[in-house]
Structure formats: C-alpha cells, structure tokens
Design an enzyme around this catalytic site. Structure first.
Site: not given
Ligand SMILES: NC(=O)c1ccc[n+]([C@@H]2O[C@H](COP(=O)([O-])OP(=O)(O)OC[C@H]3O[C@@H](n4cnc5c(N)ncnc54)[C@H](O)[C@@H]3O)[C@@H](O)[C@H]2O)c1
Ligand SMILES: O=C(O)C[C@H](O)C(=O)O
Length: 307
Positions: A88, A148, A151, A175
């Site tokens: 990440r 987490d 999970r 995380h």
């Molecule tokens: N914290 C957590 O537990 C957790 C869990 C899952 C995913 N994530 C994170 O969430 C993020 C998104 O994941 P995803 O699978 O949805 O990705 P994704 O690529 O499916 O979606 C991301 C979206 O963000 C948009 N985007 C990019 N720049 C932008 C901006 N400036 N303004 C508005 N929209 C914008 C893109 O067009 C895209 O549609 C990633 O960084 C991922 O690592 C975190």
């Molecule tokens: O694993 C990742 O990169 C996305 C998110 O933080 C998750 O835990 O699913």
C-alpha cells in the site's frame, strides 16, 4: 444526512451502495474525475432502489464540488489501488496529491464536514489530511481497522468452525501488511476467550492470515478488494449518522494516547455525531504494546515520505 463519496471506482461505488441499502442517509453524492463515470454509477444504483427497498437519493457528478455542498460526511476513496506484489505504501506518490486536493475542495463546500479517509496508504493519507486541512481532530477518521477486524473475525470463525456472529475481535495498529496488530488474546467466541478453543500456533496463523488479508485478495482479484471495504465504511458512516457511540478501531490522530504522538494509527474510538467522540485506551500487555510501537514506527517512516 448528506454523504459525499469521492471516487466512483470499486470501493467508492461499494460504499455508496451499502450506505444506500442501509437507508439512513437522505442523499449520497458520488464524485469522480472520469467523465460520466459517477453519473453512470449513481444512475445504475438508483435503479436498484425499488428492488432493494431504499429511499436514499444517489447523485453522480464529474468534478462538480458544488453538488457536495452541505455534506455532513465525506468518504475519500479517490486514487489508485495496488496491483499484486505491491505494498500500500507504494501508492503514496500519486495518492497524496489527490487526497490533499480532494479534502480541500470538500471543506470549501462543507466547512463542518467529517472526513473518512480510505485511499492508501490510509494512515499516512489520514495524517496528511490533518496536516493540510487543520480540521479539528475528531472530524478526520481513517478507515482500516474496521475492515481488518472484519477479516480477523472471518479467519477466527473459519478456525473455530463457528458462526461469525458468535465471534468478536479487533485489529489495531497501522493498516499495512506488517503493521496490523490482531488482538488475539482478547478475541472471544460468545464471551469465551478463543485461546480456550485454539492452540497458540493456530491463533498465530489466524493473525498472520488477517494481516495479509488485503494482499491475498489483491492476488486473487488483480486489484484490491471493495465489498468488505465498502461495508466497513458504511458502518462508520451509519454510526455517525445515528450517533450510535459504537466502538470501531479507526486511524486517529494521537497526542499521547498509547504513548504515541504526531501520527494517525488504528486505535479503538467511539463514533457518534461529532465523528471521533473519544479515543479508548485499552490495557495492552507487553507484547501487544511492543507490536503497536513497531507498527507506529512503520507508519512514521511512510509519513516521512510526505513532502
Ligand atoms: N483503507 C482501506 O481499508 C482500503 C480498502 C480498499 C481500498 N483502499 C484504497 O482505496 C483507493 C481506491 O480503490 P478502488 O479499488 O476504488 O480504485 P479504483 O481505481 O476502482 O477507483 C478509484 C477512483 O478514483 C478516481 N479518481 C482519481 N483521482 C480522482 C480525483 N482527483 N478526484 C475524484 N476522483 C478521482 C478514479 O477515476 C477512479 O474512478 C485505493 O487507494 C485503495 O488502495 C483502501
Ligand atoms: O489491500 C489493499 O491494498 C486495499 C485495502 O487496504 C484492503 O485492505 O483491502
């Protein structure tokens, strides 16, 4: 309650869907920069309303922050996800700029907003949001520990061969694949410590599988997960909307709690209408404290990459 979800990708759409399905919000605005994408996701989701039985209005917009005016809560999911083999932390270069700009745009429209940060590396993105916006610390919440912990419960139920509803447990710490601290000593099956049922070795395996939960799914899916992340976010938003005072592990700005300072990391917090209403300091044993400190060192190392 009006909720804005920034990013209409996998996680953003899942957040909007679960929030709508739980039917506690009057309006969800989805915003993305990809032309027509958020509008399409919003329309598709609205066409599930009569099927799934919710009255939440979902609106999509391509980059028009005026549509987000007066939001009570915003969820930042914009940015890139990792691919198999990545950590990440490797996402910081692209996602930091996005998260900073998005949070500023949100606050300009809704000065009283509570922000939930999801984009990775989440603890560092949450810290960046604190540093760049100066919002009161209760109004910036990082989502990681709720996912987490879900999970962890899944892995515990699997090991115990028990229904998930019988299992309770929490993951604190960063995380990240290495930084998560699953609290195996405190995990229970219907109030009985799981150590009554599982050997130390088996519990160690449960903890190890929990920590790589996101990486395992990324390997299977080719991109990171979205259903459980979206569901976890929806539970945090619901706790704020209903002022429920439920406890979730969330990434919070620490100022001395757990002996830690000047970072955001996962700790138990009480969530209510003001966002983080209280950071709960639980009694950790020596090994748990040491793991949390090591985790904090990892988060601080990633924070040091912010410029
Ligand atoms: N914290 C957590 O537990 C957790 C869990 C899952 C995913 N994530 C994170 O969430 C993020 C998104 O994941 P995803 O699978 O949805 O990705 P994704 O690529 O499916 O979606 C991301 C979206 O963000 C948009 N985007 C990019 N720049 C932008 C901006 N400036 N303004 C508005 N929209 C914008 C893109 O067009 C895209 O549609 C990633 O960084 C991922 O690592 C975190
Ligand atoms: O694993 C990742 O990169 C996305 C998110 O933080 C998750 O835990 O699913």
């Amino acid at each position: 309650m009006k909720v804005t979800v920034v990013g209409a990708g996998a996680v953003g759409a899942s957040c909007a869907e679960y929030i709508a399905m739980k039917d506690f919000a009057s309006e969800v605005v989805i915003l993305d920069i990809k032309e027509g994408f958020a509008e399409g996701k919003a329309m598709d989701l609205m066409q599930t309303a009569s099927l799934n039985g919710f009255d939440t209005t979902i609106v999509g917009t391509t980059g028009d922050y005026s549509k987000t005016v007066g939001s009570d809560v915003a969820v930042i999911t914009s940015g890139i996800p990792r691919k198999p083999g990545m950590t990440r932390e490797e996402l910081i270069g692209i996602n930091a700029g996005i998260v900073k700009m998005v949070s500023e745009n949100l606050i300009a429209q809704s000065p009283e907003i509570i922000i939930i940060v999801v984009s990775n590396p989440m603890d560092t993105m949450t810290y960046l949001t604190h540093k760049s916006t100066g919002l009161p610390k209760n109004r910036i919440i990082g989502m990681g520990g709720a996912l987490d912990s879900a999970r962890f419960k899944y892995r515990l139920a699997e090991a115990l061969e028990a229904p998930i509803s019988d299992v309770d447990g929490m993951v604190i710490g960063g995380h990240s694949d290495k930084g998560m601290v699953p609290l195996t000593r405190m995990a229970t099956r219907n109030s009985v410590r799981v150590s009554e049922f599982l050997s130390e070795e088996h519990l160690g395996q449960v903890a190890a599988d929990t920590k790589v939960g996101g990486a395992t799914l990324t390997g299977l899916l080719g991109t990171s997960a979205w259903y459980a992340p979206g569901a976890a976010v929806s539970e945090l938003v619901k706790a704020i909307a209903l002022d429920s005072k439920k406890i979730f592990p969330c990434s919070a700005l620490l100022e001395g709690e757990y002996g830690l300072n000047d970072l955001c990391i996962g700790v138990p917090v009480v969530l209510g209408k003001n966002g983080i209403e209280k950071i709960v300091e639980i009694e950790l044993d020596g090994a748990e404290k040491a793991k949390l400190i090591e985790s904090a060192e990892g988060v601080k190392k990633t924070n040091s990459l912010l410029n």
